[in-house]
Design an enzyme around this catalytic site. Structure first.
Site, PDB file in Angstrom:
ATOM      1  N   GLU A  12       0.867  -1.197   0.000  1.00 42.27           N
ATOM      2  CA  GLU A  12       0.000   0.000   0.000  1.00 42.27           C
ATOM      3  C   GLU A  12       0.889   1.228   0.000  1.00 42.27           C
ATOM      4  OE1 GLU A  12      -3.177   0.446   3.086  1.00 42.27           O
ATOM      5  OE2 GLU A  12      -2.796   2.587   2.821  1.00 42.27           O
ATOM      6  N   HIS A  14       1.978   4.767  -1.922  1.00 45.81           N
ATOM      7  CA  HIS A  14       1.249   5.723  -2.756  1.00 45.81           C
ATOM      8  C   HIS A  14       2.141   6.596  -3.624  1.00 45.81           C
ATOM      9  CE1 HIS A  14      -2.363   4.438  -0.776  1.00 45.81           C
ATOM     10  NE2 HIS A  14      -1.885   4.765   0.403  1.00 45.81           N
ATOM     11  N   HIS A 156      -9.537   1.340   0.133  1.00 46.96           N
ATOM     12  CA  HIS A 156      -8.660   2.284   0.830  1.00 46.96           C
ATOM     13  C   HIS A 156      -9.491   3.412   1.415  1.00 46.96           C
ATOM     14  CE1 HIS A 156      -5.592   5.452   1.321  1.00 46.96           C
ATOM     15  NE2 HIS A 156      -4.769   4.435   1.510  1.00 46.96           N
ATOM     16  N   ASP A 278       2.374   2.198   3.781  1.00 47.88           N
ATOM     17  CA  ASP A 278       1.576   3.410   3.569  1.00 47.88           C
ATOM     18  C   ASP A 278       2.491   4.605   3.327  1.00 47.88           C
ATOM     19  OD1 ASP A 278      -0.745   4.821   3.125  1.00 47.88           O
ATOM     20  OD2 ASP A 278      -1.502   4.689   5.177  1.00 47.88           O
TER      21      ASP A 278
HETATM   22 MN    MN Z   1      -2.808   4.502   2.336  1.00 50.08          MN
END
Ligand code: MN
Length: 327
Positions: A12, A14, A156, A278
């Site tokens: 995950e 980004h 998400h 993340d």
């Molecule tokens: Mn995230």
């Protein structure tokens, strides 16, 4: 790279597409440089933390905030640009597609194109589309396509509905902005999304559909016994636990807690947990240091660090895995 000699896949992680964030008029923040970078900042921080592969996904709210008029064509450009990044660094990146959910038919076609032509591993959807969650019937063709393609949909977080935002967070959204977001609002929002999908019957219609939740399952693993007990009163809904544990995978994104991991291990088992950071909202090093020392059998650590992602995202035989194996 690697942690304890194991390949590290973080699922995950980004990025931001310039055209999409420009359209959304997203203000630049301290993280904008990292979100827009693929070569220097990103790879340096991956290398420093031992992270071999990032599975890239757009930052929220992404295409879920774009209208049906604009989103379909924009989605193709956004996904084509991401495919070029993966193509340039095939040993380091894989990708989840952005989908124009405001136009469900176009979202189906884009998911098919992203998986079969661009080699993407699934799609990520950020919360509401024009106030609607994915359980609404108009979105079911997207679920059907994901099942047929055998790729997961990553649910998400994004900002809660404006009415919820005002009623529940009000002035706290100003004094403590994270209350409505990562500290609590996102969890409530995304857990609700997952629960609505289970209650809707969509998982009976698409019995092989696979879904991913970040942040250790958005609190559902912790609550699953209470949820199941409550729904069983008057037979409102039976087998919540079965639907959750058969369809959902969870990731460690932004949540490096031994206690939370133990809960997920006990409720879901090690086959359903995948490592994620993340990034860049959360530090790669914090994630890799934690997973390196947390008390796990090496067999389970391997599952969480890479083998579950390799299986679910069908990375075996991909250029990333082939290059890693040869390195
Ligand atoms: Mn995230």
């Amino acid at each position: 790279m690697s942690v304890r000699g194991k390949i590290v896949i973080a699922v995950e992680e980004h990025y931001a597409d310039g055209e999409l964030t420009g359209l959304l008029r997203a203000p630049r923040t301290a993280l904008s440089d990292k979100l827009e970078d693929f070569v220097s900042l990103r790879l340096q921080e991956m290398d420093a933390a031992g992270i071999d592969i990032q599975v890239l996904s757009h930052a929220p709210p992404g295409l879920q905030a774009v209208s049906a008029v604009v989103a379909p064509d924009l989605a193709r450009r956004v996904n084509d640009r991401l495919a070029a990044v993966v193509e340039a660094h095939p040993a380091r990146f894989a990708a989840f597609a952005s989908l124009p959910t405001a136009a469900p038919g176009a979202a189906v076609r884009e998911l098919e194109r992203a998986v079969t032509v661009l080699g993407f591993r699934g799609a990520m959807i950020h919360g509401l589309t024009e106030g609607c969650f994915l359980d609404e019937r108009k979105f079911w063709p997207i679920l059907e396509a994901a099942e047929a393609l055998d790729v997961p949909i990553y649910l998400h977080p994004s900002d809660p509905h404006p009415a919820v935002f005002d009623a529940y967070f009000g002035s706290y959204a100003v004094s403590h902005p994270m209350f409505a977001r990562a500290a609590w609002g996102y969890t409530m929002e995304t857990g609700t999304h997952a629960m609505r999908l289970i209650l809707s019957g969509a998982l009976d219609a698409y019995p092989k559909l696979k879904l991913i939740l970040g942040h250790m399952g958005e609190a559902i693993p912790f609550l699953i016994s209470r949820i199941d007990e409550a729904f069983s009163r008057g037979n409102q809904f039976n087998d919540f636990r079965r639907y959750f544990t058969e369809h959902f995978y969870v990731t460690t994104s932004g949540f490096f807690s031994d206690a939370a991991l133990l809960c997920c291990l006990q409720e879901l088992g090690a086959d359903r947990i995948m490592f994620a950071v993340d990034w860049p909202y959360v530090s790669n090093r914090a994630g890799s240091k934690w997973i390196e020392r947390v008390s796990l059998s090496e067999h389970d650590r391997e599952k969480i660090l890479n083998s579950n992602a390799r299986r679910l995202l069908r990375l075996e035989g991909s250029r990333a895995m082939t290059q890693l194996a040869g390195s």
